[in-house]
Design a protein around this motif. Structure first.
Motif, short mmCIF file in Angstrom:
data_model
loop_
_atom_site.label_atom_id
_atom_site.label_comp_id
_atom_site.label_asym_id
_atom_site.label_seq_id
_atom_site.Cartn_x
_atom_site.Cartn_y
_atom_site.Cartn_z
N VAL A 166 54.12 22.01 32.40
CA VAL A 166 55.34 21.19 33.11
C VAL A 166 56.56 21.78 32.59
N ASP A 167 57.52 22.21 33.64
CA ASP A 167 58.62 22.81 33.50
C ASP A 167 59.75 21.65 33.44
N HIS A 168 59.54 21.19 32.09
CA HIS A 168 60.80 20.21 31.85
C HIS A 168 60.73 19.84 30.52
N PHE A 169 61.70 19.08 29.78
CA PHE A 169 61.90 18.89 28.34
C PHE A 169 61.40 17.51 27.96
N PHE A 170 60.90 16.70 29.01
CA PHE A 170 60.17 15.45 28.75
C PHE A 170 59.49 15.10 30.02
N CYS A 171 58.66 13.69 29.70
CA CYS A 171 57.57 13.44 30.71
C CYS A 171 58.12 12.63 31.76
N ASP A 172 59.04 13.44 32.69
CA ASP A 172 59.74 12.65 33.67
C ASP A 172 58.63 12.58 34.89
N LEU A 173 59.02 11.70 35.99
CA LEU A 173 57.92 11.42 36.83
C LEU A 173 58.04 12.67 38.06
N ALA A 174 59.17 13.23 38.33
CA ALA A 174 58.89 14.31 39.53
C ALA A 174 58.08 15.61 38.93
N PRO A 175 58.21 15.95 37.89
CA PRO A 175 57.33 17.11 37.28
C PRO A 175 56.01 16.83 37.07
N LEU A 176 55.78 15.58 36.57
CA LEU A 176 54.25 15.01 36.57
C LEU A 176 53.73 14.85 37.80
N ILE A 177 54.41 14.44 38.80
CA ILE A 177 53.73 14.44 40.21
C ILE A 177 53.22 15.90 40.70
N ALA A 242 79.46 8.18 36.95
CA ALA A 242 78.71 9.19 36.48
C ALA A 242 77.20 9.05 36.24
N TYR A 243 76.74 7.80 35.86
CA TYR A 243 75.47 7.55 35.46
C TYR A 243 74.67 7.37 36.76
N PHE A 244 75.17 6.34 37.80
CA PHE A 244 74.48 6.18 39.04
C PHE A 244 74.47 7.32 39.86
N GLY A 245 75.49 8.27 39.84
CA GLY A 245 75.68 9.47 40.68
C GLY A 245 74.46 10.35 40.41
N ILE A 246 74.24 10.69 38.91
CA ILE A 246 73.45 11.49 38.74
C ILE A 246 71.98 10.86 39.04
N LEU A 247 71.50 9.58 38.71
CA LEU A 247 70.41 8.94 38.88
C LEU A 247 69.94 9.22 40.47
N THR A 248 70.96 9.02 41.36
CA THR A 248 70.70 9.18 42.50
C THR A 248 70.38 10.63 43.17
N ASN A 263 66.94 20.00 38.95
CA ASN A 263 66.31 18.53 38.54
C ASN A 263 66.59 18.52 37.07
N LYS A 264 66.25 19.65 36.24
CA LYS A 264 66.26 19.44 34.85
C LYS A 264 67.49 19.71 34.26
N ALA A 265 68.57 20.19 34.94
CA ALA A 265 69.86 20.05 34.68
C ALA A 265 70.67 18.65 34.77
N PHE A 266 70.34 18.25 35.79
CA PHE A 266 70.70 16.91 36.17
C PHE A 266 70.28 15.87 35.18
N SER A 267 68.84 16.01 34.71
CA SER A 267 68.30 15.10 33.94
C SER A 267 68.99 15.12 32.57
N LEU A 268 69.43 16.48 32.05
CA LEU A 268 70.04 16.74 30.96
C LEU A 268 71.24 15.84 30.83
N LEU A 269 71.98 15.93 32.03
CA LEU A 269 73.24 15.11 31.97
C LEU A 269 73.02 13.97 31.62
N TYR A 270 72.09 13.08 32.34
CA TYR A 270 72.17 11.55 32.01
C TYR A 270 71.31 11.24 30.64
N THR A 271 70.33 12.11 30.44
CA THR A 271 69.64 11.81 29.13
C THR A 271 70.23 12.09 27.94
N VAL A 272 71.20 13.35 28.02
CA VAL A 272 71.78 13.50 26.59
C VAL A 272 73.55 13.18 26.64
N GLY A 273 73.85 13.72 28.27
CA GLY A 273 75.25 13.61 28.15
C GLY A 273 75.84 12.04 28.21
#
Length: 317
Positions: A166-177, A242-248, A263-273
């Motif tokens: 899985v090319d990600h840093f946590f178990c998110d849905l898109a890379p698992l699917i 910021a939050y809803f924009g990145i989630l969208t 996708n991983k970069a956007f995920s880093l923004l809302y999970t860490v930023g």
């Protein structure tokens, strides 16, 4: 046994310790900042109001939110990837989905609180009483939990190979699917529908609330009154956009049209930023929190060495 190998951020092995320290520092600053907000709100009677009650809930959510993601993020950087069992990966996704959904609903409730405070100021204490605030906060946590469990059930129904990279840093849905070897059309449709309920619908309600709020603020005759009203809303509106924009971008845009690095970069923004910047935005742009923090710092006793130096200086004079 089915396992997932999370790649994390693939960099040169020499840089991994630096990246690990960087993320560990961010985690410690985020947790410390949100704990500080909780302490300030809970220990000062002037901040025992609905707005700060919801802000305290948001700070607690951010602590759990970032703590869910960081074990695999840091572990992947230490070992250039981390192996996690299927059940562990699903549990992480359920927890992450819970806190994400709860935060979306909580930000919507906070917008409603600002709407009542500015548009219906004479009825604010009656409408936003303690019982209603507790009920609204509890509802946000419960709705997030219910939706996350449903997402987890759909995820459990998917079939995976025994070893999944899985090319990600946590178990998110898109890379698992992406790694599933069974039909994913049903879960993709379900995720899109729930994303609309969790992301788009709350965001639309927030925007509608702020249309009324801004309209009411513009009718305030004094410039000072307008500035004070805008200051109480600007922090919340900044975080919402910021939050809803990145989630969208991450969940509402079809995954097939996204590069996974993006996708991983956007995920880093809302999970860490956002968990890091939330306490900064709310504390630096909130006059009441700044004043309370300043007074508490003024009460901290000076160290003995400073007292000795002061006395010796007085004797010389």
């Amino acid at each position: 046994m089915i396992v997932f190998f999370l790649l994390g951020f693939q960099t040169h092995s020499v840089l991994n310790p630096l990246i690990f320290l960087f993320f560990l520092t961010i985690y410690m600053l985020t947790v410390a900042g949100n704990i500080l907000i909780l302490i300030i709100i809970s220990t000062d009677m002037r901040l025992h109001s609905p707005m700060y009650f919801f802000l305290g809930n948001l700070a607690a959510l951010e602590i759990w939110y970032i703590t869910t993601v960081y074990p695999t993020l840091l572990g992947a950087q230490v070992g250039e990837g981390i192996v996690i069992a299927r059940h562990g990966c699903i549990i992480q996704f359920i927890l992450f989905s819970w806190f994400t959904g709860s935060e979306c609903f909580l930000l919507t409730v906070m917008a409603y609180d600002r709407y009542v405070a500015i548009c219906l100021p004479l009825h604010y204490t009656t409408l936003m009483d303690k019982q209603l605030c507790v009920q609204l906060a509890t509802t946000t946590w419960m709705l997030g939990l219910i939706i996350s469990v449903i997402n987890g059930v759909f995820l459990c129904a998917l079939e995976f190979p025994h070893l999944n990279e899985v090319d990600h840093f946590f178990c998110d849905l898109a890379p698992l699917i992406k790694d599933a070897c069974s039909d994913t059309s049903q879960i993709e449709l379900e995720v899109f529908l729930f994303s609309f309920l969790v992301v788009s619908a709350p965001f639309l309600l927030v925007i509608i609330s702020y249309v009324y709020i801004i309209s009411a603020i513009l009718k305030i005759p004094s410039t000072a009154g307008k500035q004070r009203a805008f200051s109480t809303c600007s922090s919340h509106l900044t975080i919402v956009i910021a939050y809803f924009g990145i989630l969208t971008l991450v969940y509402m845009v079809p995954s097939a049209n996204q590069a996974f690095n993006l996708n991983k970069a956007f995920s880093l923004l809302y999970t860490v930023g956002t968990p890091l910047f939330n306490p900064i935005v709310y504390s630096l742009r909130n006059k009441e929190i700044r004043e309370v923090l300043k007074k508490k710092l003024m009460k901290v006793p000076r160290c003995k060495c400073f007292k000795i130096l002061s006395k010796s200086h007085e004797r010389k004079i």
